[in-house]
Design an enzyme around this catalytic site. Structure first.
Site, PDB file in Angstrom:
ATOM      1  N   GLU A 136       0.857  -1.185   0.000  1.00 43.43           N
ATOM      2  CA  GLU A 136       0.000   0.000   0.000  1.00 43.43           C
ATOM      3  C   GLU A 136       0.890   1.230   0.000  1.00 43.43           C
ATOM      4  O   GLU A 136       2.060   1.165   0.401  1.00 43.43           O
ATOM      5  CB  GLU A 136      -0.913  -0.035   1.233  1.00 43.43           C
ATOM      6  N   ASP A 185      -8.754   1.599  -8.133  1.00 45.26           N
ATOM      7  CA  ASP A 185      -9.262   2.839  -8.720  1.00 45.26           C
ATOM      8  C   ASP A 185      -9.679   2.561 -10.161  1.00 45.26           C
ATOM      9  O   ASP A 185      -8.879   2.094 -10.967  1.00 45.26           O
ATOM     10  CB  ASP A 185      -8.166   3.909  -8.689  1.00 45.26           C
TER      11      ASP A 185
END
Length: 279
Positions: A136, A185
């Site tokens: 991340e 996304d």
């Protein structure tokens, strides 16, 4: 199921150019130029790297901040570099668990972009005999994830701060049993499609690190991206759609349903899962 007419043209036009705009103007793009450029071998020119993520400035709560600084959580943080995302020397995920109860030979799952880590930690707690690595870029999520792992005394979790594609390039071939990409996304504006994680170029990097018989599992709540992924992945040599070409799979029991997913389903929104197996 109907296909979207512009998917083929967009896939064929993927390139290495980028734009300085984002589909979320309130979340500025990371300005670290090292994250967006690399030197082409044998050339003094920079080539633009298209990121699949956008680094957002988000609030960090006290628990997340504690986990990033307190020594009792350091065992979970492979490279706690506070935004630097330095991946130097991280070239073997299995070695990270050499001294753990599972050892380095246990089944290994890599999750790309675990967000705040709730479902990632839930999966790790539910399968203690499997090792989990999460990568991340957002420090609040990294901190919260480490905090949850520590408070649950998990021994099968490691967290890496940095770009997943760069990490995958550094790993050995046939290294990982499962790679997970949940609700990436969607980059819904057409000019941003090149940023979508699922592309032929990036899947070549992903599948290289998967073991034969290993899984790539993705899920999205954006219909256009769902059909985009089917088209890319069904056409990618070396991967087989577990549900059959052109089909989606039911959400497997091991993938927890997030509160946002549940809320979307209650409002009639769709969620699409795809599992592909490396031949």
């Amino acid at each position: 199921m109907s296909q979207h007419s512009d998917i083929n043209d967009t896939i064929n036009s993927l390139d290495t150019t980028d734009e300085q705009t984002s589909n979320n103007t309130s979340a500025p793009i990371d300005t670290d130029t090292n994250a967006r450029h690399e030197i082409e071998p044998g050339s003094d020119k920079h080539i633009r790297i298209v990121n699949t993520f956008m680094k957002r400035r988000t609030h960090m709560n006290k628990n997340a901040e504690l986990a990033l600084t307190a020594p009792e959580f350091s065992e979970y943080l492979v490279n706690n570099s506070f935004g630097n995302g330095d991946l130097s020397g991280i070239d073997d995920l299995r070695a990270l668990f050499a001294d753990s109860p599972n050892g380095s030979d246990a089944p290994l799952t890599l999750e790309i972009g675990f967000g705040l880590g709730d479902s990632f930690i839930e999966m790790a707690a539910a399968e203690p005999a499997r090792n989990f690595v999460g990568v991340e870029v957002h420090e609040p999520g990294i901190g919260k994830c480490a905090y949850m792992a520590g408070t649950q005394n998990l021994s099968n979790v490691k967290i890496i701060n940095g770009d997943a594609i760069q990490l995958l390039k550094q790993l050995p071939e046939n290294h990982i049993d499962r790679i997970q990409l949940y609700f990436p996304d969607p980059w819904q504006k057409k000019r941003h499609y090149k940023r979508r994680f699922v592309s032929p170029e990036r899947m070549a990097i992903v599948t290289r690190s998967l073991k034969q018989g290993g899984w790539f599992h993705t899920a999205t709540d954006w219909e256009h991206y769902a059909f985009w992924m089917v088209e890319v992945l069904d056409g990618f040599a070396g991967l087989t759609n577990k549900a059959g070409a052109g089909n989606f799979t039911d959400r497997p029991d091991f993938r927890p349903m997030t509160k946002f997913e549940r809320r979307g389903l209650e409002r009639g929104h769709g969620v699409w899962d795809l599992i592909y197996i490396k031949d």
